[in-house]
Design a protein around this motif. Structure first.
Motif, PDB file in Angstrom:
ATOM      1  N   ALA A   1       0.886  -1.188  -0.193  1.00 30.29           N
ATOM      2  CA  ALA A   1       0.044   0.117  -0.035  1.00 30.29           C
ATOM      3  C   ALA A   1       0.989   0.874   0.146  1.00 30.29           C
ATOM      4  O   ALA A   1       1.194   1.939   1.075  1.00 30.29           O
ATOM      5  N   GLN A   2       0.934   1.265  -1.399  1.00 28.90           N
ATOM      6  CA  GLN A   2       2.229   2.498  -1.321  1.00 28.90           C
ATOM      7  C   GLN A   2       1.627   4.136  -1.333  1.00 28.90           C
ATOM      8  O   GLN A   2       0.737   4.527  -2.316  1.00 28.90           O
ATOM      9  N   ALA A   3       2.160   5.072  -0.147  1.00 30.22           N
ATOM     10  CA  ALA A   3       1.502   6.804  -0.366  1.00 30.22           C
ATOM     11  C   ALA A   3       2.082   7.098  -1.204  1.00 30.22           C
ATOM     12  O   ALA A   3       3.661   7.045  -1.461  1.00 30.22           O
ATOM     13  N   GLN A   4       1.843   8.059  -2.309  1.00 30.68           N
ATOM     14  CA  GLN A   4       2.305   8.821  -3.135  1.00 30.68           C
ATOM     15  C   GLN A   4       2.580  10.583  -2.974  1.00 30.68           C
ATOM     16  O   GLN A   4       0.965  10.290  -2.968  1.00 30.68           O
ATOM     17  N   GLY A   5       3.134  11.470  -3.394  1.00 28.44           N
ATOM     18  CA  GLY A   5       2.149  12.457  -3.441  1.00 28.44           C
ATOM     19  C   GLY A   5       3.197  13.207  -4.187  1.00 28.44           C
ATOM     20  O   GLY A   5       4.105  12.469  -4.633  1.00 28.44           O
ATOM     21  N   PRO A   6       3.176  14.529  -4.537  1.00 25.79           N
ATOM     22  CA  PRO A   6       3.983  15.475  -5.146  1.00 25.79           C
ATOM     23  C   PRO A   6       5.597  16.229  -4.920  1.00 25.79           C
ATOM     24  O   PRO A   6       5.004  15.657  -3.458  1.00 25.79           O
ATOM     25  N   ILE A   7       6.155  16.193  -5.122  1.00 25.68           N
ATOM     26  CA  ILE A   7       7.881  16.178  -4.849  1.00 25.68           C
ATOM     27  C   ILE A   7       7.885  17.498  -6.089  1.00 25.68           C
ATOM     28  O   ILE A   7       7.755  17.060  -6.727  1.00 25.68           O
ATOM     29  N   VAL A   8       8.704  18.183  -5.117  1.00 24.24           N
ATOM     30  CA  VAL A   8       9.954  19.030  -6.456  1.00 24.24           C
ATOM     31  C   VAL A   8      10.944  18.758  -6.173  1.00 24.24           C
ATOM     32  O   VAL A   8      11.572  18.690  -5.117  1.00 24.24           O
ATOM     33  N   LEU A   9      11.874  18.260  -7.278  1.00 24.27           N
ATOM     34  CA  LEU A   9      13.573  17.976  -7.100  1.00 24.27           C
ATOM     35  C   LEU A   9      14.120  19.317  -7.085  1.00 24.27           C
ATOM     36  O   LEU A   9      13.942  19.529  -9.324  1.00 24.27           O
ATOM     37  N   VAL A  10      15.041  19.400  -6.780  1.00 30.04           N
ATOM     38  CA  VAL A  10      15.570  20.771  -6.571  1.00 30.04           C
ATOM     39  C   VAL A  10      17.846  19.968  -7.722  1.00 30.04           C
ATOM     40  O   VAL A  10      18.049  19.113  -6.977  1.00 30.04           O
ATOM     41  N   GLY A  11      17.836  20.249  -9.092  1.00 30.89           N
ATOM     42  CA  GLY A  11      19.131  19.013  -9.960  1.00 30.89           C
ATOM     43  C   GLY A  11      20.062  20.091  -9.585  1.00 30.89           C
ATOM     44  O   GLY A  11      19.759  21.381  -8.516  1.00 30.89           O
ATOM     45  N   ALA A  12      21.000  19.652 -10.496  1.00 33.86           N
ATOM     46  CA  ALA A  12      22.486  19.635  -9.854  1.00 33.86           C
ATOM     47  C   ALA A  12      22.027  21.373 -10.424  1.00 33.86           C
ATOM     48  O   ALA A  12      23.664  21.859  -9.488  1.00 33.86           O
TER      49      ALA A  12
END
Length: 855
Positions: A100-111
């Motif tokens: 039962a995997q919970a997931q949602g939005p994320i903002v990943l900052v790159g290099a």
């Protein structure tokens, strides 16, 4: 007769080459559309296979609506189910594990310090589980705790990060510093999605605070039968509000939902393919009409030696079929090349399309049929004319061809035009009528077709006016060119008609875009009274923590967010269903009348929200039959409540159906599921706006995705969105314009062949090569101007009716981009010159004596 037809093509190759190219360009769009759809379908099917690898899936049994507006769900949404069910599921026979995997939005900052996001693919985080078969750990270790993340392979590459690097993410509305501790490989391409794995416990805290998830993935023991496994799971979950489906059934359902979504893209592109083919049909008709006109004696001879009208008719259609088949064959190759170019473009943007170029029988057969049918239909009238030539014409030295009267066309065109104008005027005078949009569409079609039918009647008079400057300034070539273009008004109108269609659509698009921008500017200026506007262009959501941080900035008097969510709303006591999905916004009641100016239709929205009531958009109130004092039930994912309608308002800037006080929305929808799309920032009296803006920008900078704008910049950003759509439309309509240019080239080239003897005589009496080339160039320019001005007039005129008909939808201001229209007219001059180059050179190079002796 087939042999005669084929010999006719070989003997007059030049006549048919440009028609063949017109078919090829139109068919290329058709073939490319189907091939692109097949490739996209294959890509998304691969994503489904890679990400939905479970043997059995357990989901809610009831359809519902998603509270979040940026989840991007595929297919129907079901009620969520408890995570605790996994313990029961794992007790079923044959089950190895249940996730039962919970997931949602994320903002990943790159290099590079910017948010990692490619095309419009989603960016999401989910809880890592070692038993998940859809991801394979290839480097590092699984994430543990709140400060570690693991990246999918393509995401790691596009981010520029490496295992062991430290970066920041915006997760749960907060900025977090995290370490990349691992790299995982998905079971297939993810089409540019940004995929981040986080600690499973953290994921549940952030994305499943109430202990529920949309779906549970079940993996069976090796060799387990899916249906038997599903039956076993159903047995242990008896009485639960869930549905158990096999993995194959789930994957098929997801693929079907994706096919439905792709169907819109296919339809959208095929509309432009149809426009291109319609324009191409003008060229084919012109080609065969001029060919038949020149070969009348040849057809008369065929009749004289025994060929029947049907055989002559068939011989012309055979030539058309050859043009259609060859053009379609080239178009198929061009379409595949178009898709390869599109794939390269998408790959450069981070979206990889899976599989090889799809060369399937359906695409090939449909493309060949389309090219052939269009060519046959376009050649039918010229073929009929050839079939009806009397055999006695073969005994004459010259075969004269007389065009029929234009009276019938004038009457038919006038009737169609009157019908179209009547429909448009009715829609404009009664914009509130339910059928106003339909009447406008039918009226526009009537006007367009009517003008096309009337074009030969208009040609002489309009071209006489357009040619006046050339007649006065360029003697004698101006007079010669005018005579040539008005001598055969049907041919000139047909040639210009192809360009007219494209320019009518381009002109209409330009007016719609300018009016949309002007309407948006007017609405923002009228309804928004604020110093700064915050938005997130990349994710569509402003983190809630950023709002809290901004309230502590010196010089900021207030920060007013607009929190939106999706709920179900209906009359009190009604059974709410998916059809009752409604967008609601939560805000501070004090915003009404201060920073947010709306039209108060009935009641005061500020008072209504302050009293715990709901305010309703005018259009929603009319659709639902609600008025002030009515009781409305609103159901969100966290609760249900009944509200009194306290006010009815009208606002285009606030594009939601319902408005509630923020604390009321919090009771219905968890804050984590609300989306803050926009926020107003107001400064204290006397504060230095630029200094405050600099401080606000510094505060939101760590969140990466937030733009800080003043009102003018906000309006410009909205206008840029319209311009992006306009560029796409121009690019798609550009193909029809290119085909129309080929039509001008084709007509001029055939005209040169048809007038070979006339050209020779003109040269013999002293007309120079440059004068001859200039005459043909002026002919081309006049034809292009005629088509462009007529098209722009129709397109602008029809588009000018839209603001009146669709004022209620926010298109309230008419704006005509005169400068853009002027550029299009100038472009028509250039098109005319370019189109004339080859025919003019060909005519100038004709040997005088050979041309005079030509029959």
């Amino acid at each position: 007769m087939t042999r005669v037809a084929l010999r006719g093509i070989r003997a007059h190759v030049v006549r048919f080459v440009l028609s063949l190219l017109a078919v090829a360009l139109g068919v290329a769009f058709v073939a490319g559309t189907f091939a692109l759809r097949t490739m996209l379908s294959s890509t998304f099917d691969g994503i489904v296979e890679a990400s939905a690898q479970g043997d059995v899936f357990v989901r809610g049994s009831q359809d519902t609506v998603s509270s979040s507006l940026n989840q991007g769900n595929v297919g129907e949404v079901r009620n969520e189910i408890p995570i605790a069910l996994t313990e029961q599921i794992e007790k079923a026979d044959g089950v190895q594990t249940a996730l039962a995997q919970a997931q949602g939005p994320i903002v990943l900052v790159g290099a590079d310090g910017t948010a990692v996001q490619s095309t419009q693919a989603p960016s999401f985080a989910y809880g890592w589980d070692d038993t998940d078969r859809s991801m394979t750990l290839v480097k590092g270790h699984a994430p543990h705790g709140p400060d570690e993340i693991l990246l999918e392979q393509a995401t790691l590459e596009s981010s520029g990060l490496a295992v062991g690097d430290t970066t920041t993410v915006v997760l749960g509305g907060e900025v977090r510093t995290v370490e990349v501790v691992g790299e995982a490989q998905a079971g297939g391409p993810m089409a540019g999605a940004t995929i981040v794995a986080i600690d499973a416990t953290l994921a549940e805290q952030l994305f499943a605070p109430d202990g529920t998830v949309p779906i549970v993935t079940v993996y069976g023991e090796p060799g387990a039968d899916q249906q038997q496994l599903a039956d076993a799971v159903s047995a242990v979950l008896g009485g639960q509000d869930v549905e158990v489906v096999t993995g194959d059934a789930m994957r098929e359902e997801l693929s079907g939902d994706i096919q439905t979504m792709l169907g819109f893209i296919t339809t959208f592109l095929l509309v432009f393919a149809g426009i291109s083919l319609f324009v191409g049909a003008f060229i084919i008709t012109n080609t065969f009409a001029m060919s038949v006109r020149e070969r009348m004696r040849e057809f008369a001879l065929l009749r004289a030696i025994g060929a029947s009208p049907a055989q002559v008719f068939a011989s012309v259609l055979v030539q058309a079929a050859v043009v259609g088949l060859l053009g379609a064959g080239l178009g198929i190759l061009g379409g595949f090349g178009l898709v390869e170019g599109m794939r390269g473009l998408l790959e450069s943007m981070g979206m990889d399309l899976a599989g090889d170029l799809p060369v399937d029988a359906f695409t090939i057969v449909v493309s060949l049929l389309v090219g052939t049918v269009v060519s046959l239909a376009a050649a039918a009238l010229p073929a009929r004319r050839a079939a009806l030539v009397p055999p006695v014409e073969a005994m004459r030295d010259e075969v004269s061809t007389k065009d029929g009267s234009l009276t019938v066309r004038a009457i038919a065109g006038t009737v169609l035009l009157a019908f179209g104008v009547g429909g448009v005027l009715t829609a404009v005078l009664q914009p509130e009528a339910d059928a106003a949009g339909t009447l406008l569409g039918l009226g526009a079609a009537g006007v367009l077709v009517g003008v096309l039918v009337l074009a030969p009647v208009l040609a002489r008079r309009v071209l006489g006016v357009l040619a006046a400057p050339a007649v006065l300034a360029l003697r004698p070539i101006g007079r010669l060119a005018r005579g040539n273009v008005v001598r055969n008004p049907r041919r000139t109108a047909s040639t210009a008609g192809a360009l007219m269609i494209g320019m009518a659509l381009v002109g209409a698009a330009a007016v719609i875009a300018a009016s949309t921008q002007a309407s948006t500017k007017s609405l923002v200026e009228q309804e928004a009274d604020t110093d700064l506007v915050l938005q997130s262009a990349q994710t569509g959501a402003i983190p809630s923590q950023a709002i809290a941080d901004l309230r502590d900035v010196a010089g900021v008097a207030s920060v007013e967010p607009f929190s939106a969510a999706q709920v179900q709303a209906g009359d009190e006591g009604a059974d709410l269903g998916v059809g009752d999905a409604t967008i609601v916004v939560g805000l501070d009641p004090a915003m009404f009348g201060t920073s947010l100016i709306v039209d108060e239709v009935d009641g005061d929205p500020a008072v209504a929200l302050a009293d715990g009531q709901v305010a309703v958009q005018k259009s929603t109130a009319e659709d639902r039959g609600w008025s002030v004092g009515d009781q409305v039930t609103v159901q969100g994912s966290a609760g249900e409540a009944t509200y009194t309608v306290g006010a009815v308002f009208e606002s285009h800037a606030l594009g939601t159906e319902l408005a509630l006080a923020q604390d009321e929305l919090d009771n219905l929808v968890p804050t984590g599921e609300q989306i803050i799309q926009t926020a107003f920032v107001n400064t204290v009296d006397g504060a230095d706006l630029e200094a405050v803006r600099a401080d606000v920008t510094a505060v939101v900078k760590p969140y990466v995705v937030i733009s800080v704008m003043d009102t003018d910049e906000f309006i410009s950003s909205l206008a840029d969105q319209v311009n992006q759509v306009l560029v796409i439309l121009y690019a798609l309509l550009g193909l029809s314009v290119i085909i129309a240019v080929l039509g001008i080239v084709n007509t001029l080239a055939l005209s040169v062949i048809e007038r070979t003897r006339e050209i020779g005589l003109l040269r013999a009496v002293g007309l120079g090569r440059m004068q001859l080339a200039g005459t043909i160039t002026v002919e081309s320019v006049l034809t292009a101007l005629f088509g462009t001005i007529l098209g722009l007039g129709v397109g602008v005129g029809l588009a000018a009716a839209l603001p009146t008909v669709f004022a209620e939808q926010g298109l309230s201001t008419l704006a005509i981009p005169w400068s853009s229209l002027g550029v299009m007219v100038a472009l028509a001059l250039l098109v005319g010159v370019v189109a004339a180059l080859w025919p003019a050179i060909r005519a100038a190079r004709l040997p005088v004596l050979d041309a005079v002796a030509s029959e």
